[in-house]
Scaffold this motif. Structure first.
Motif, mmCIF file in Angstrom:
data_model
loop_
_atom_site.group_PDB
_atom_site.id
_atom_site.type_symbol
_atom_site.label_atom_id
_atom_site.label_comp_id
_atom_site.label_asym_id
_atom_site.label_seq_id
_atom_site.Cartn_x
_atom_site.Cartn_y
_atom_site.Cartn_z
ATOM 1 N N ALA A 66 0.695 -1.321 -0.234
ATOM 2 C CA ALA A 66 0.252 -0.227 -0.407
ATOM 3 C C ALA A 66 1.115 0.829 -0.012
ATOM 4 C CB ALA A 66 -1.103 -0.104 1.155
ATOM 5 N N LEU A 67 2.348 1.107 0.277
ATOM 6 C CA LEU A 67 2.885 2.489 0.754
ATOM 7 C C LEU A 67 3.511 2.551 -0.877
ATOM 8 C CD1 LEU A 67 5.193 1.782 4.169
ATOM 9 C CD2 LEU A 67 3.116 3.919 3.813
ATOM 10 N N THR A 68 4.193 1.433 -1.284
ATOM 11 C CA THR A 68 4.661 1.711 -2.245
ATOM 12 C C THR A 68 3.021 2.554 -3.355
ATOM 13 O OG1 THR A 68 4.522 -0.285 -2.741
ATOM 14 C CG2 THR A 68 6.401 0.117 -1.911
ATOM 15 N N ALA A 69 2.595 1.465 -3.306
ATOM 16 C CA ALA A 69 1.355 2.189 -4.260
ATOM 17 C C ALA A 69 1.106 3.394 -4.255
ATOM 18 C CB ALA A 69 -0.057 1.275 -4.348
ATOM 19 N N GLY A 70 1.151 3.891 -3.304
ATOM 20 C CA GLY A 70 1.050 5.385 -2.931
ATOM 21 C C GLY A 70 -0.587 5.657 -1.436
ATOM 22 N N ASN A 71 -1.237 5.015 -1.609
ATOM 23 C CA ASN A 71 -2.793 4.628 -1.476
ATOM 24 C C ASN A 71 -2.610 4.783 -0.181
ATOM 25 O OD1 ASN A 71 -5.031 4.738 -0.652
ATOM 26 N ND2 ASN A 71 -5.332 2.935 -2.136
ATOM 27 N N GLY A 72 -2.665 6.181 0.217
ATOM 28 C CA GLY A 72 -2.324 6.557 2.558
ATOM 29 C C GLY A 72 -3.487 5.787 2.852
ATOM 30 N N THR A 73 -4.913 5.476 2.646
ATOM 31 C CA THR A 73 -5.783 5.645 2.788
ATOM 32 C C THR A 73 -6.128 3.749 3.495
ATOM 33 O OG1 THR A 73 -7.415 5.076 1.585
ATOM 34 C CG2 THR A 73 -7.623 7.689 2.545
ATOM 35 N N GLU A 74 -5.784 3.857 2.366
ATOM 36 C CA GLU A 74 -5.504 2.160 2.475
ATOM 37 C C GLU A 74 -4.342 1.164 3.138
ATOM 38 O OE1 GLU A 74 -4.158 -1.777 -0.867
ATOM 39 O OE2 GLU A 74 -5.759 -0.235 -1.354
ATOM 40 N N ALA A 75 -2.881 1.427 3.031
ATOM 41 C CA ALA A 75 -1.537 1.748 3.843
ATOM 42 C C ALA A 75 -2.166 1.859 5.619
ATOM 43 C CB ALA A 75 -0.830 2.808 3.641
ATOM 44 N N ALA A 76 -2.885 2.808 5.983
ATOM 45 C CA ALA A 76 -3.841 3.169 7.340
ATOM 46 C C ALA A 76 -4.484 2.098 7.410
ATOM 47 C CB ALA A 76 -4.161 4.508 7.255
ATOM 48 N N GLU A 77 -5.168 1.508 6.754
ATOM 49 C CA GLU A 77 -5.903 0.487 7.471
ATOM 50 C C GLU A 77 -5.278 -0.744 7.730
ATOM 51 O OE1 GLU A 77 -9.323 -1.669 5.146
ATOM 52 O OE2 GLU A 77 -9.873 0.642 5.384
ATOM 53 N N ALA A 78 -4.749 -1.008 6.362
ATOM 54 C CA ALA A 78 -3.303 -2.370 6.323
ATOM 55 C C ALA A 78 -3.036 -1.869 7.931
ATOM 56 C CB ALA A 78 -2.485 -2.225 5.478
ATOM 57 N N LEU A 79 -2.289 -0.648 7.699
ATOM 58 C CA LEU A 79 -1.353 -0.684 9.817
ATOM 59 C C LEU A 79 -2.097 -0.768 10.764
ATOM 60 C CD1 LEU A 79 1.492 -0.013 11.532
ATOM 61 C CD2 LEU A 79 0.683 2.392 10.795
#
Length: 88
Positions: free
Chosen positions: A38-51
């Motif tokens: 998600a971080l490499t894709a640049g998707n902030g909301t998805e990265a936060a949810e995954a975290l």
């Protein structure tokens, strides 16, 4: 090779624990990979949810002795910093 009954039992127990630990380590790495993707894709909301999903899994691995407590905290902290920077 184990000779005594207790030593044979211990090798069986160790083999079982190794399998369980392998599954837990793999599960933790899967959650970490989802955050990284998600971080490499640049998707902030998805990265936060995954975290949010990965953090309890990492800490559970630390609690079970898969990784050291400080290692788990460091991983969570560094991921959180990267997610925050992406969302800022």
């Amino acid at each position: 090779m184990a000779n005594t009954r207790s030593a044979k039992k211990m090798t069986r127990k160790i083999a079982r624990r190794t399998e369980v630990n392998k599954m837990r380590r793999s599960r933790m790495r899967t959650f970490l990979r989802k955050v990284e993707e998600a971080l490499t894709a640049g998707n902030g909301t998805e990265a936060a949810e995954a975290l949010r999903a990965a953090e309890p899994e990492i800490m559970r691995a630390a609690q079970k002795g898969i990784v050291h407590k400080n290692t788990a905290s460091r991983k969570v902290s560094r991921l959180a910093v990267r997610v925050k920077a992406l969302n800022a």
